[in-house]
Scaffold this motif. Structure first.
Motif, short mmCIF file in Angstrom:
data_model
loop_
_atom_site.label_atom_id
_atom_site.label_comp_id
_atom_site.label_asym_id
_atom_site.label_seq_id
_atom_site.Cartn_x
_atom_site.Cartn_y
_atom_site.Cartn_z
N ALA A 182 0.83 -1.21 0.00
CA ALA A 182 0.00 0.00 0.00
C ALA A 182 0.87 1.26 0.00
N GLU A 183 1.94 1.25 0.75
CA GLU A 183 2.86 2.39 0.78
C GLU A 183 3.48 2.60 -0.61
N ARG A 184 3.87 1.51 -1.26
CA ARG A 184 4.46 1.61 -2.60
C ARG A 184 3.45 2.16 -3.61
N ILE A 185 2.21 1.69 -3.52
CA ILE A 185 1.16 2.17 -4.42
C ILE A 185 0.94 3.67 -4.23
N SER A 186 0.89 4.10 -2.98
CA SER A 186 0.70 5.52 -2.68
C SER A 186 1.83 6.36 -3.25
N ASN A 187 3.07 5.90 -3.07
CA ASN A 187 4.22 6.62 -3.61
C ASN A 187 4.21 6.64 -5.14
N GLN A 188 3.81 5.53 -5.73
CA GLN A 188 3.75 5.42 -7.19
C GLN A 188 2.78 6.46 -7.78
N PHE A 189 1.60 6.58 -7.17
CA PHE A 189 0.63 7.54 -7.70
C PHE A 189 1.10 8.98 -7.53
N ARG A 190 1.78 9.26 -6.43
CA ARG A 190 2.33 10.61 -6.26
C ARG A 190 3.35 10.91 -7.36
N THR A 191 4.19 9.94 -7.66
CA THR A 191 5.17 10.11 -8.73
C THR A 191 4.48 10.32 -10.07
#
Length: 195
Positions: free
Chosen positions: A15-24
């Protein structure tokens, strides 16, 4: 007594990776707020309010609540006649609640959750029947999209923000800020982070 977790091992990190991915993908820094409406637009998910459905004022008050009563209804995801997902949300709740609701519904879509219609249930009540595992994932991912761990660490250490300031900056409720600080383990690690 602690609430039982239905999350699979590794889901929180995912979930943390997904959140960071969308911010990028949206051109945001890792610590910047992510708007649920902008994320929905990025994912090509239409977000609509019940006001456009042709309901009269009395029906809207029952569905959405009014100044004196709350309906208790927040948002739902459904599929239109073209098999496209769309989110209908309550526009009479606070901005923080709307952000949380949109993120929760987007989390169901991102995780590709399937609604299982219990036998004997008549439409449209089926729209809220996700099992406890799916609801746990949507709750966690939705809150992570709104307030990932890295945002919280940045806000507390570099931004030197209070919980109330974090809530304002990220369009979140104070309850959401406390939930994320507790579920990410930051509450236990703050003394080490600040040191």
């Amino acid at each position: 007594m602690a609430k039982k977790s239905y999350l699979q091992r590794g889901f929180k990190a995912k979930a943390e990776r997904i959140s960071n991915q969308f911010r990028t993908e949206l051109g945001l820094e890792y610590h910047e707020p992510l708007c649920g409406f902008k994320l929905a637009n990025h994912l090509e998910i239409e977000v609509i309010s019940p006001e456009i459905l042709g309901l009269n004022n009395k029906e809207l008050d029952v569905l959405l609540g009014n100044n004196s009563t709350s309906s208790g209804w927040s948002a739902l995801t459904m599929t239109d006649c073209n098999n496209q997902k769309l989110i209908i949300h309550n526009t009479r709740t606070s901005i923080a609640r709307q952000q949380s609701d949109i993120m929760h519904e987007l989390a169901h879509i991102i995780c590709e959750h399937k609604i299982v219609v219990p036998e004997g249930v008549i439409l449209p009540s089926y729209m809220r029947y996700y099992d406890k595992f799916q609801e746990s994932e949507a709750e966690y991912l939705g809150s992570c999209l709104q307030l990932p761990r890295e945002c919280l660490v940045w806000a507390i250490t570099i931004g030197n923000m209070s919980k109330r300031e974090i809530a304002t900056n990220y369009s979140a409720s104070l309850q959401m800020v406390n939930y994320r600080i507790n579920t990410t383990g930051i509450s236990r690690q703050l003394k080490y982070i600040k040191a």
